[in-house]
Scaffold this motif. Structure first.
Motif, PDB file in Angstrom:
ATOM      1  N   ILE A 127       0.869  -1.176   0.000  1.00 42.10           N
ATOM      2  CA  ILE A 127       0.000   0.000   0.000  1.00 42.10           C
ATOM      3  C   ILE A 127       0.905   1.225   0.000  1.00 42.10           C
ATOM      4  CG2 ILE A 127      -1.807   1.274   1.209  1.00 42.10           C
ATOM      5  CD1 ILE A 127      -2.679  -1.333   2.509  1.00 42.10           C
ATOM      6  N   ALA A 140      -6.658   3.730  10.081  1.00 41.79           N
ATOM      7  CA  ALA A 140      -7.994   3.444   9.552  1.00 41.79           C
ATOM      8  C   ALA A 140      -8.308   4.366   8.380  1.00 41.79           C
ATOM      9  CB  ALA A 140      -9.036   3.585  10.657  1.00 41.79           C
ATOM     10  N   THR A 141      -7.933   5.638   8.505  1.00 41.98           N
ATOM     11  CA  THR A 141      -8.146   6.602   7.426  1.00 41.98           C
ATOM     12  C   THR A 141      -7.374   6.205   6.169  1.00 41.98           C
ATOM     13  OG1 THR A 141      -8.454   8.384   9.043  1.00 41.98           O
ATOM     14  CG2 THR A 141      -7.931   9.034   6.792  1.00 41.98           C
ATOM     15  N   ALA A 142      -6.195   5.587   6.370  1.00 36.72           N
ATOM     16  CA  ALA A 142      -5.363   5.167   5.236  1.00 36.72           C
ATOM     17  C   ALA A 142      -5.776   3.815   4.675  1.00 36.72           C
ATOM     18  CB  ALA A 142      -3.898   5.132   5.670  1.00 36.72           C
ATOM     19  N   GLY A 143      -6.832   3.221   5.204  1.00 34.93           N
ATOM     20  CA  GLY A 143      -7.315   1.953   4.671  1.00 34.93           C
ATOM     21  C   GLY A 143      -6.796   0.727   5.374  1.00 34.93           C
ATOM     22  N   VAL A 144      -6.297   0.901   6.606  1.00 31.58           N
ATOM     23  CA  VAL A 144      -5.793  -0.234   7.381  1.00 31.58           C
ATOM     24  C   VAL A 144      -6.520  -0.264   8.726  1.00 31.58           C
ATOM     25  CG1 VAL A 144      -3.748  -1.442   8.225  1.00 31.58           C
ATOM     26  CG2 VAL A 144      -3.540   0.117   6.284  1.00 31.58           C
ATOM     27  N   PRO A 145      -7.784  -0.699   8.750  1.00 33.92           N
ATOM     28  CA  PRO A 145      -8.521  -0.745  10.025  1.00 33.92           C
ATOM     29  C   PRO A 145      -8.023  -1.880  10.912  1.00 33.92           C
ATOM     30  CG  PRO A 145      -9.829  -1.732   8.283  1.00 33.92           C
ATOM     31  CD  PRO A 145      -8.601  -1.167   7.614  1.00 33.92           C
ATOM     32  N   SER A 177      -0.072   4.586  -0.822  1.00 32.67           N
ATOM     33  CA  SER A 177      -1.010   5.676  -1.087  1.00 32.67           C
ATOM     34  C   SER A 177      -0.538   6.983  -0.462  1.00 32.67           C
ATOM     35  CB  SER A 177      -2.387   5.325  -0.535  1.00 32.67           C
ATOM     36  OG  SER A 177      -2.325   5.214   0.883  1.00 32.67           O
ATOM     37  N   CYS A 187       5.750   1.185   4.052  1.00 33.70           N
ATOM     38  CA  CYS A 187       5.307  -0.115   3.554  1.00 33.70           C
ATOM     39  C   CYS A 187       6.555  -0.988   3.459  1.00 33.70           C
ATOM     40  CB  CYS A 187       4.640   0.033   2.191  1.00 33.70           C
ATOM     41  SG  CYS A 187       4.005  -1.527   1.540  1.00 33.70           S
TER      42      CYS A 187
END
Length: 500
Positions: A271, A396-401, A273, A283
């Motif tokens: 990831i 979580a905001t970056a897509g990793v909850p 992003s 990453c």
């Protein structure tokens, strides 16, 4: 037959000896100091670390002749490199991640290549904490050391090399240098050219779990080990701890609660992003082939309690010695039972993710004439937890909850603190039968490499066992959410004062 896992931390090293069923046969720990020759410098002596490693190995294998060691693997903190000459002798102390040197050099690399290109290669922004800027500083200010250097090894590599391994660096540790291409799994010609550093000065990149040699006969005799012990590439301490905690699917994260604190979730694809980059979430290749991890971390956690113990806790240390209990257990148990009346910003050694501000300073806000030591201690515990809450919110905001936290490391031994953490974060916090997941992770790598386990998955199913889960108190969580909103205002306010 036994497997030996070693974990190299910034303040001490651990060794765990386990049989092939995961039963712990012995554990040992040895401290060593950090040094600061000048303000902003933070160094560690590799020879002191090597001496401590030899000590813990000797301690855990003593009396275990009926359980001969088959394989050894090592994990370590990242970024700091050991410069060795052609004879394997160290050329001086190592700069650790919070050492201020390398800022200008990292900025020069960033200006030359740009954020997007750097993110695409090593998977992280160009920050001074990483090895490449510090090696550039060494080349500029200590050219005689740079010229004499045969290899720059990360600490796990250095210990394995001293034990008898070839000079090699696993992918997860190599990724902490800023000189590694996380997609190609090789040293990056682009990054090294920008830094004007010779790639021959690095070890061979290898996948974690790769056999890298056999123990030196003289070392085996000295430490009481068999002559045929296999040496296996380990990795960066955080992904090793993730493996040792069984974090091999989304939604889970290991929380390494040691000198520093680090949340490590795993995922199957890289990831890279803007949201990850904006929050300085790297990453990094996992120690499991084909997987990746990211790190949300602090520069201080247990080290803040150590600071309090050393600065203000002389009487408490004496009482702990008299009672025969751990001083940190006593410190936490004596903390205020209710929420603290003070807010603590735990940036005592700078701020890590999501700010990456090494010049940041800490603060204790809300002091009154009625403030007691137990208020301060509770505020310290809340402060280091708020900082992790901030990081999980940004993840979580970056897509990793993250749904559940698996707690490992020294502070995970405190049930009262883990209950506080669960309530503050609003997430279940689970402990493991083997709390030192870092050493269990490299035991899994060692055992798989020598054929004791058929695969990593089999080893995880066989060795990783949950112990206790702490569920959040909803009412307390709601209260701490209000305090959390106040906490998030501290860093911007203090930064505005500092930079004005």
């Amino acid at each position: 037959m036994a497997l030996l896992g070693i974990d190299i931390g910034t303040s001490g090293c651990k060794a765990t000896l386990a049989d092939t069923d995961g039963r712990v046969l012995g554990q040992a720990y040895q401290e060593y100091p950090l040094f600061s020759a000048q303000p902003g410098w933070q160094e560690i002596d590799p020879e002191r670390v090597w001496l401590a490693v030899r000590t813990v190995i000797s301690q855990v294998v003593a009396g275990q002749q009926h359980n001969p060691v088959r394989a050894i693997s090592v994990s370590s903190f990242g970024e700091a490199v050991v410069a060795i000459d052609g004879g394997g002798q160290t050329l001086g102390p190592s700069m650790i991640y919070i050492d201020s040197r390398g800022r200008e050099e990292a900025a020069e690399i960033k200006a030359l290549l740009g954020d997007d290109q750097i993110l695409a290669i090593p998977g992280t922004p160009a920050e001074p904490m990483y090895s490449l800027g510090k090696i550039c500083w060494l080349k500029k200010h200590r050219p005689e050391i740079y010229e004499k250097t045969w290899k720059f090894l990360l600490f796990a590599d250095f210990i394995l090399y001293r034990l008898g391994a070839a000079p090699a660096t696993d992918y997860s540790l190599a990724a902490r240098t800023l000189a590694f291409d996380i997609r190609q799994k090789d040293w990056s010609d682009v990054m090294l050219a920008a830094a004007e550093i010779d790639r021959a000065k690095f070890g061979e990149p290898v996948q974690a779990g790769t056999p890298v040699g056999t123990i030196r006969p003289g070392i085996a005799l000295e430490l009481g080990l068999p002559m045929d012990v296999m040496l296996v590439a380990g990795g960066h301490d955080q992904p090793c701890a993730a493996l040792g905690a069984g974090v091999i699917r989304p939604g889970l994260a290991v929380d390494g609660m040691g000198t520093t604190e680090c949340i490590t979730p795993a995922f199957a694809e890289p990831i890279l992003s803007k949201a990850m980059a904006d929050n300085y979430f790297a990453c990094v290749p996992h120690v499991i082939a084909g997987h990746y991890v990211t790190y949300a971390f602090t520069f201080t956690s247990g080290s803040i309690l150590k600071w309090y113990r050393d600065s203000f806790g002389a009487a408490l240390r004496a009482e702990a010695d008299q009672l025969g209990v751990n001083v940190y257990d006593l410190l936490i148990d004596r903390a205020r039972s209710a929420p603290s009346s003070v807010l603590v910003l735990p940036h005592f050694a700078g701020a890590a993710t999501p700010y990456m501000d090494t010049a940041a300073t800490g603060a204790i806000v809300g002091l009154t004439i009625d403030t007691r030591p137990e208020d301060i201690v509770k505020g310290l515990l809340e402060g280091i937890t708020f900082e992790i809450m901030l990081n999980t919110e940004r993840l979580a905001t970056a897509g990793v909850p993250i749904r559940e936290i698996l707690a490992v490391g020294g502070l995970s031994r405190s049930a009262s603190y883990l209950q506080l953490k669960a309530s503050m974060m609003g997430k279940p916090v689970t402990t493991l039968e083997v709390a030192e997941a870092g050493t269990l992770g490299v035991i899994i790598l060692a055992g798989t490499a020598c054929g004791v386990f058929g695969s990593i998955d089999q080893a995880v199913r066989q060795l990783v066992r949950r112990r206790q889960t702490f569920q959040p108190d909803p009412a307390l969580h709601d209260f701490y959410q209000e305090r959390f909103a106040q906490y998030k205002k501290l860093y911007p306010a203090l930064r505005a004062i500092r930079t004005t």
